[in-house]
Write a protein that holds these residues in place. Structure first.
Motif, PDB file in Angstrom:
ATOM      1  N   VAL A  88       3.608  13.036  -5.214  1.00 40.73           N
ATOM      2  CA  VAL A  88       2.662  12.137  -4.513  1.00 40.73           C
ATOM      3  C   VAL A  88       2.147  11.576  -4.595  1.00 40.73           C
ATOM      4  O   VAL A  88       0.628  12.917  -4.894  1.00 40.73           O
ATOM      5  CB  VAL A  88       3.039  12.930  -2.399  1.00 40.73           C
ATOM      6  N   ALA A  89       0.932  10.247  -4.924  1.00 34.27           N
ATOM      7  CA  ALA A  89       0.423   9.454  -6.067  1.00 34.27           C
ATOM      8  C   ALA A  89      -0.764   8.956  -4.574  1.00 34.27           C
ATOM      9  O   ALA A  89      -0.654   7.578  -3.930  1.00 34.27           O
ATOM     10  CB  ALA A  89       0.429   9.338  -6.855  1.00 34.27           C
ATOM     11  N   LEU A  90      -2.171   9.599  -5.036  1.00 40.94           N
ATOM     12  CA  LEU A  90      -2.935   8.226  -4.222  1.00 40.94           C
ATOM     13  C   LEU A  90      -3.405   7.263  -5.651  1.00 40.94           C
ATOM     14  O   LEU A  90      -4.124   8.018  -6.145  1.00 40.94           O
ATOM     15  CB  LEU A  90      -4.253   9.203  -3.418  1.00 40.94           C
ATOM     16  N   ILE A  91      -3.329   6.189  -4.904  1.00 40.99           N
ATOM     17  CA  ILE A  91      -3.857   5.174  -6.333  1.00 40.99           C
ATOM     18  C   ILE A  91      -5.512   4.106  -5.759  1.00 40.99           C
ATOM     19  O   ILE A  91      -4.845   3.564  -4.802  1.00 40.99           O
ATOM     20  CB  ILE A  91      -2.369   4.602  -6.853  1.00 40.99           C
ATOM     21  N   GLY A  92      -5.823   4.196  -6.791  1.00 39.07           N
ATOM     22  CA  GLY A  92      -7.042   3.043  -6.441  1.00 39.07           C
ATOM     23  C   GLY A  92      -7.801   3.408  -7.923  1.00 39.07           C
ATOM     24  O   GLY A  92      -7.535   3.294  -8.986  1.00 39.07           O
ATOM     25  N   SER A 116       0.846  -1.009   0.292  1.00 44.11           N
ATOM     26  CA  SER A 116       0.279  -0.347   0.156  1.00 44.11           C
ATOM     27  C   SER A 116       1.312   1.536  -0.534  1.00 44.11           C
ATOM     28  O   SER A 116       0.863   2.177  -0.573  1.00 44.11           O
ATOM     29  CB  SER A 116      -1.013   0.310   1.617  1.00 44.11           C
ATOM     30  N   THR A 117       2.040   1.200   0.543  1.00 43.79           N
ATOM     31  CA  THR A 117       3.312   2.173   0.360  1.00 43.79           C
ATOM     32  C   THR A 117       3.955   1.297   0.490  1.00 43.79           C
ATOM     33  O   THR A 117       4.465   0.786   0.725  1.00 43.79           O
ATOM     34  CB  THR A 117       3.241   3.518   0.930  1.00 43.79           C
ATOM     35  N   ASP A 118       5.337   2.242   0.142  1.00 40.65           N
ATOM     36  CA  ASP A 118       6.627   2.227   0.538  1.00 40.65           C
ATOM     37  C   ASP A 118       6.740   1.337   2.039  1.00 40.65           C
ATOM     38  O   ASP A 118       6.810   2.214   3.381  1.00 40.65           O
ATOM     39  CB  ASP A 118       8.029   3.039   0.549  1.00 40.65           C
ATOM     40  N   PRO A 119       7.356   0.395   2.716  1.00 43.05           N
ATOM     41  CA  PRO A 119       7.340  -0.288   3.603  1.00 43.05           C
ATOM     42  C   PRO A 119       8.595   0.296   4.654  1.00 43.05           C
ATOM     43  O   PRO A 119       7.977   0.350   5.615  1.00 43.05           O
ATOM     44  CB  PRO A 119       7.675  -2.116   4.043  1.00 43.05           C
ATOM     45  N   ARG A 120       9.346   0.775   4.118  1.00 42.74           N
ATOM     46  CA  ARG A 120      10.631   1.737   4.390  1.00 42.74           C
ATOM     47  C   ARG A 120       9.536   2.274   5.662  1.00 42.74           C
ATOM     48  O   ARG A 120      10.475   3.165   6.319  1.00 42.74           O
ATOM     49  CB  ARG A 120      11.345   1.468   3.662  1.00 42.74           C
ATOM     50  N   LEU A 121       8.877   3.493   4.831  1.00 45.17           N
ATOM     51  CA  LEU A 121       8.369   4.655   5.192  1.00 45.17           C
ATOM     52  C   LEU A 121       7.383   4.325   6.360  1.00 45.17           C
ATOM     53  O   LEU A 121       6.878   5.183   7.633  1.00 45.17           O
ATOM     54  CB  LEU A 121       7.602   5.677   3.927  1.00 45.17           C
ATOM     55  N   CYS A 122       6.694   3.295   6.088  1.00 43.18           N
ATOM     56  CA  CYS A 122       5.260   2.652   6.773  1.00 43.18           C
ATOM     57  C   CYS A 122       5.150   1.426   7.302  1.00 43.18           C
ATOM     58  O   CYS A 122       5.083   0.512   6.688  1.00 43.18           O
ATOM     59  CB  CYS A 122       4.139   3.919   6.262  1.00 43.18           C
ATOM     60  N   ASN A 123       5.642   1.625   8.570  1.00 47.24           N
ATOM     61  CA  ASN A 123       5.642  -0.156   8.780  1.00 47.24           C
ATOM     62  C   ASN A 123       4.234  -1.428   8.667  1.00 47.24           C
ATOM     63  O   ASN A 123       4.435  -2.355   9.006  1.00 47.24           O
ATOM     64  CB  ASN A 123       6.469   0.178  10.670  1.00 47.24           C
ATOM     65  N   ALA A 176     -13.665  -0.262  -4.680  1.00 49.35           N
ATOM     66  CA  ALA A 176     -13.762   1.721  -5.173  1.00 49.35           C
ATOM     67  C   ALA A 176     -12.689   2.359  -3.859  1.00 49.35           C
ATOM     68  O   ALA A 176     -12.810   1.957  -2.363  1.00 49.35           O
ATOM     69  CB  ALA A 176     -15.191   2.466  -5.251  1.00 49.35           C
ATOM     70  N   GLY A 177     -11.840   3.265  -3.972  1.00 46.75           N
ATOM     71  CA  GLY A 177     -11.404   4.124  -3.018  1.00 46.75           C
ATOM     72  C   GLY A 177      -9.760   4.114  -3.183  1.00 46.75           C
ATOM     73  O   GLY A 177      -9.295   3.171  -4.173  1.00 46.75           O
ATOM     74  N   VAL A 178      -9.030   4.865  -2.738  1.00 39.77           N
ATOM     75  CA  VAL A 178      -7.887   4.218  -2.326  1.00 39.77           C
ATOM     76  C   VAL A 178      -7.313   3.069  -1.955  1.00 39.77           C
ATOM     77  O   VAL A 178      -7.647   2.809  -0.647  1.00 39.77           O
ATOM     78  CB  VAL A 178      -7.643   5.756  -1.161  1.00 39.77           C
ATOM     79  N   LYS A 213      -9.901   8.459 -12.824  1.00 38.58           N
ATOM     80  CA  LYS A 213     -10.540   8.598 -11.622  1.00 38.58           C
ATOM     81  C   LYS A 213      -9.490   7.439 -10.710  1.00 38.58           C
ATOM     82  O   LYS A 213      -9.916   6.805  -9.640  1.00 38.58           O
ATOM     83  CB  LYS A 213     -11.651   7.679 -12.255  1.00 38.58           C
ATOM     84  N   HIS A 214      -8.675   7.225 -11.423  1.00 32.10           N
ATOM     85  CA  HIS A 214      -7.258   6.119 -10.877  1.00 32.10           C
ATOM     86  C   HIS A 214      -6.096   6.868  -9.632  1.00 32.10           C
ATOM     87  O   HIS A 214      -4.943   6.144  -8.888  1.00 32.10           O
ATOM     88  CB  HIS A 214      -6.931   5.395 -11.782  1.00 32.10           C
ATOM     89  N   ASN A 215      -6.369   7.984  -9.678  1.00 35.52           N
ATOM     90  CA  ASN A 215      -5.304   8.860  -9.235  1.00 35.52           C
ATOM     91  C   ASN A 215      -5.838  10.188  -8.215  1.00 35.52           C
ATOM     92  O   ASN A 215      -6.892  10.740  -9.704  1.00 35.52           O
ATOM     93  CB  ASN A 215      -4.394   8.618  -9.975  1.00 35.52           C
ATOM     94  N   LEU A 216      -5.588  10.740  -7.673  1.00 32.13           N
ATOM     95  CA  LEU A 216      -5.460  11.923  -7.138  1.00 32.13           C
ATOM     96  C   LEU A 216      -3.469  12.187  -6.636  1.00 32.13           C
ATOM     97  O   LEU A 216      -3.103  11.555  -5.860  1.00 32.13           O
ATOM     98  CB  LEU A 216      -5.900  11.958  -5.845  1.00 32.13           C
TER      99      LEU A 216
END
Length: 434
Positions: free
Chosen positions: A373-377, A212-219, A283-285, A407-410
C-alpha cells in the motif's frame, strides 16, 4: 473499438495508434504457453482465440489487404500453437512468438474499424522498428535503434495516413519476436512517441483519468486533473492499473505530455501528466494505491554485522537473474526486499536458482500473500496528518514501512487479506477530509 475510432476520427493530430490484444485473447495465449495441457485443453484455448477474433469480424468486412494479412497471421497462430507439445516446455523464443499473436491480430481489425469511419489508415508491424535486447518475456528496448528505425520507416508514413501498430511486442537484433511484459501496450506507445518526436500521448481506457484511489474501493475517490511525472511514475509502479509502470520513463525523458481519458466519455475530462515547475508543486499526499501478490524476501546473516560487501553480493545476484526489487529495508544483520509476484506474469520473478545462490552465504526466507500500500504525492513528510495514520492503522498488521528514499511515496507492506481495508482507512483519513 468503435468509440476509440470515433475519437481518432475527430482529432487530426492523432497519427499513430497502438493497440492491445482483444479482450480475453492474452489469457488464452498465456495458458497455451504452459506445460501439461492435454490435446483437448490446448485445442480449446486455440478455439477460444479464434472465436474472439471471428466474433469481431462478423461486424466487419475486411478490405482485401487486411483480409489477406489477417488470414495469414491466424494460420501462423494455429501452426505455432499446435506445434507445442504436452510435456516439453516452450523455448523463450517460442513463448514470445506465441504471446505476440493477440496484438498482431487485433491490429488488422482496428485498422478496418478506422477505415469504416473514413480515416485513411494502414497496419504497420511494429517489430520492424521497436528493437529490443533478447531478454524474452521482459525485453528491454534499444532506444537508439528504435529511434533510427522509426524515423526511417514510420515517420514518412504519417503525413498521409494514420498508422495502426501493436503494443507489447518488438524484435531483437536477430529478428526474433520479443515481448515487453504483460500490460506493455501503453509502454510501447510511449517508446514510439519518443522515437517519432510526438508532442503528446493519449491513453484511452474505461475510466475518466487517474483517481485518488480505486473508485471500486472508495466511492469518494476523486479524479486528479494534473499529475507530475514523478507522481504518475510512483502511482504506476505501486499499483494504479491505468498506467503501465514503464510508460512514464520515455515520456519524462522527452517531456511528452500524457493524457489519460475514458473512451466511454471522451468529453468528460481526464488526467494530464506533465512536467511541473517546483514552484507549482502541490505538497502532500494526493493518492493511495495498492499492489497485491507481493513477495517479501529476507536475507539474514550474522556476518553482515560490521562487514562490508554483503549488500553488494546480494544485489549482484539479483541483477544477474534480472530480478527487479521495489522496496529495500535493512537492519544490522539482515536485508528485506519486496518483489512483484503477479500471477499472470510471463515468467516468475523469483528464480529458484537465484534463491540457491543466495542461500550459499545467508539464511533466506520468503513470505507470500502480501500487498503493498503506497501513499503517493510530492514532498511527503511525516507531518501531523501523516503521523495520525499510525492511529488509523493500529488495527492492522503492518509487516514493513518504507519512507525517506523518496519524497513521493510512503509505503506499507500488509497482509493481502487486509489491504483493501487499509486503503479505505488511509483514503478516508487523508483524502476525504480535504
Amino acid at each position: 473499438m468503435s468509440r476509440c475510432a470515433g475519437i481518432i476520427a475527430a482529432d487530426s493530430h492523432v497519427r499513430i495508434v497502438v493497440v492491445s490484444a482483444s479482450a480475453g485473447v492474452t489469457n488464452h495465449l498465456v495458458a497455451l504457453c504452459q506445460t501439461g495441457l492435454s490435446n483437448e485443453e490446448r485445442q480449446a484455448h486455440i478455439d477460444g482465440v479464434i472465436a474472439i477474433q471471428l466474433n469481431i469480424i462478423e461486424c466487419l468486412s475486411l478490405d482485401a489487404d487486411l483480409a489477406h494479412g489477417f488470414d495469414t497471421t491466424l494460420n501462423d497462430f494455429k501452426h505455432s500453437a499446435s506445434n507445442s507439445t504436452q510435456n516439453v516446455p516452450l523455448t523463450n523464443v517460442q513463448r514470445d512468438e506465441l504471446l505476440s499473436f493477440g496484438e498482431r491480430l487485433s491490429s488488422y481489425l482496428f485498422t478496418q474499424v478506422l477505415r469504416d469511419k473514413g480515416v485513411a489508415s494502414s497496419r504497420f508491424d511494429v517489430r520492424s522498428v521497436l528493437k529490443t535486447d533478447s531478454q524474452f518475456g521482459k525485453a528491454q528496448p534499444d532506444i537508439t535503434q528504435t529511434r533510427i528505425r522509426a524515423q526511417a520507416e514510420l515517420v514518412p508514413l504519417l503525413s498521409e495516413q494514420v498508422v495502426v501498430t501493436q503494443g507489447f511486442i518488438g524484435s531483437d537484433e536477430y529478428g526474433e519476436t520479443t515481448t515487453l511484459g504483460r500490460g506493455g501496450s501503453d509502454y510501447s506507445a510511449a517508446l514510439l512517441a519518443e522515437a517519432c518526436g510526438a508532442s503528446n500521448i493519449h491513453i484511452w481506457t474505461d475510466v475518466i483519468g487517474i483517481y485518488s484511489t480505486d473508485p471500486r474501493l472508495c466511492n469518494k475517490a476523486k479524479p486528479i486533473a494534473h499529475l507530475t511525472f514523478d507522481e504518475a511514475a510512483e502511482m504506476a509502479t505501486f499499483g494504479a492499473k491505468v498506467l503501465h509502470p514503464a510508460t512514464i520513463l520515455p515520456a519524462a525523458r522527452s517531456g511528452i505530455g500524457v493524457f489519460v481519458g475514458s473512451s466511454q466519455d471522451p468529453q468528460g475530462g481526464g488526467t494530464w501528466i506533465e512536467k511541473v515547475p517546483s514552484s507549482e508543486l502541490i505538497a502532500g499526499v494526493r493518492a493511495v494505491t495498492q499492489r497485491k501478490n507481493q513477495l517479501l524476501l529476507t536475507l539474514k546473516s550474522p556476518e553482515m554485522l560490521l562487514a562490508s560487501g554483503f549488500l553488494a553480493r546480494v544485489f549482484t545476484i539479483l541483477s544477474e537473474y534480472k530480478i527487479s526489487v521495489d522496496l529495500v529495508t535493512t537492519s544490522e544483520i539482515s536485508v528485506a526486499v519486496t518483489l512483484d509476484n503477479a500471477p499472470n506474469a510471463s515468467r516468475p520473478e523469483l528464480d529458484q536458482e537465484a534463491l540457491e545462490r543466495l542461500g550459499e552465504f545467508c539464511h533466506v526466507s520468503v513470505e507470500t500473500n502480501l500487498a503493498l500500500v503506497a501513499l503517493i504525492g510530492s514532498e511527503i513528510q511525516l507531518r501531523q496528518s501523516e503521523l495520525n495514520l499510525m492511529r488509523v492503522l493500529s488495527g492492522f498488521d503492518i509487516r514493513l514501512i518504507c519512507h525517506g528514499a523518496s519524497k513521493h511515496n510512503l509505503c506499507f507492506l500488509v497482509e493481502q487479506g487486509q489491504s483493501d481495508q487499509v486503503v479505505q482507512a488511509i483514503h478516508q483519513q487523508l483524502l476525504e477530509q480535504a
